[in-house]
Design an enzyme around this catalytic site. Structure first.
Site, short mmCIF file in Angstrom:
data_model
loop_
_atom_site.label_atom_id
_atom_site.label_comp_id
_atom_site.label_asym_id
_atom_site.label_seq_id
_atom_site.Cartn_x
_atom_site.Cartn_y
_atom_site.Cartn_z
N VAL A 184 0.84 -1.20 0.00
CA VAL A 184 0.00 0.00 0.00
C VAL A 184 0.88 1.26 0.00
O VAL A 184 1.86 1.34 0.75
CB VAL A 184 -0.91 0.02 1.25
N HIS A 185 0.54 2.22 -0.83
CA HIS A 185 1.27 3.49 -0.83
C HIS A 185 0.36 4.62 -1.28
O HIS A 185 -0.36 4.48 -2.25
CB HIS A 185 2.52 3.42 -1.71
N MET A 186 0.40 5.71 -0.55
CA MET A 186 -0.42 6.87 -0.87
C MET A 186 0.47 7.94 -1.51
O MET A 186 1.54 8.25 -1.01
CB MET A 186 -1.09 7.43 0.38
#
Length: 242
Positions: free
Chosen positions: A127-129
């Site tokens: 997950v990466h924003m």
């Protein structure tokens, strides 16, 4: 990173025990117990960072979040702890945003919008924003997919507030990957004017011109504001001297 697939780099960074010592300053921007922020190595705008949950991620209960919940956004959305992770990401993202805005003012003399969100189709594991300035001006923006994946209304860029709201409501159904892949091939449309462009070079010329026009207007407005404030201070001083 010999023997390591390019798409697992973020996962590797998330599992580092001491990122402050293990990562160079041109890779790591910030780190706390549960979240790290790194510079995007293939930035698609003037400012572009990735905010990543660390693995293990320690929940408020003291338990460790299963690594399987962090493989990608789809997995996280299905997790019972999605909201807690998302809020942790947002806390650090807000700090990064403030740093970007400070740098904008120092370097450019004005502040323009910053987007926070996720790609519907992720190319990297974990997950990466994205925390990315809205200008989309970068030598590394080279093709339709690069541009469309960050277009604010096309549907490939999932804004943080929307993702958080859906998770809070338990709305975890997600369209199939094929739906999003079709959006990658949509026409190049300016997010400024809705004008369509046939090629990336023409689009990029347009983006630069629109950005510069808005920069000029914003700086003029700031100058007028400063001059008005100075005039008020002068009047105030004159009255106090009477």
């Amino acid at each position: 990173m010999s023997g390591q697939g390019w798409n697992t780099v973020l996962e590797t960074h998330a599992r580092r025990k001491n990122p402050e010592k293990e990562l160079a300053s041109n890779v790591l921007l910030k780190a706390d117990r549960n979240v790290i922020t790194i510079w995007d190595g293939f930035e698609k705008a003037r400012f572009h960072f990735l905010v990543i949950p660390r693995d293990p991620f320690t929940l408020a209960s003291g338990e460790k979040l299963p690594s399987s919940d962090l493989v990608n956004l789809v997995a996280l959305r299905k997790s019972d702890h999605a909201v807690e992770v998302l809020k942790a990401l947002k806390k650090q993202a807000d700090e990064v945003k403030a740093m970007i805005e400070d740098e904008m003012m120092k370097k450019d003399g004005w502040v323009w919008p910053i987007k926070m969100g996720f790609h519907a189709v992720e190319s990297m594991r974990h997950v990466h924003m994205h925390v990315i300035s809205s200008d989309m001006i970068s030598d590394r923006l080279k093709n339709k997919k690069h541009y469309n994946s960050f277009h604010p209304t096309l549907g490939l860029f999932l804004h943080y507030d929307d993702v958080l709201e859906q998770c809070e409501l338990g709305q975890n159904d997600f369209p199939p990957k094929s739906h999003f892949e079709s959006l990658e091939k949509e026409a190049l449309v300016s997010f400024y004017t809705d004008e369509e462009f046939k090629t990336i070079p023409k689009l990029k010329e347009h983006l630069v011109a629109q950005f510069e026009r808005r920069a000029k207007a914003a700086k003029a407005k700031l100058k007028q504001k400063r001059e008005a404030e100075e005039a008020r201070e002068t009047v105030k001083k004159l009255k106090s001297d009477e």
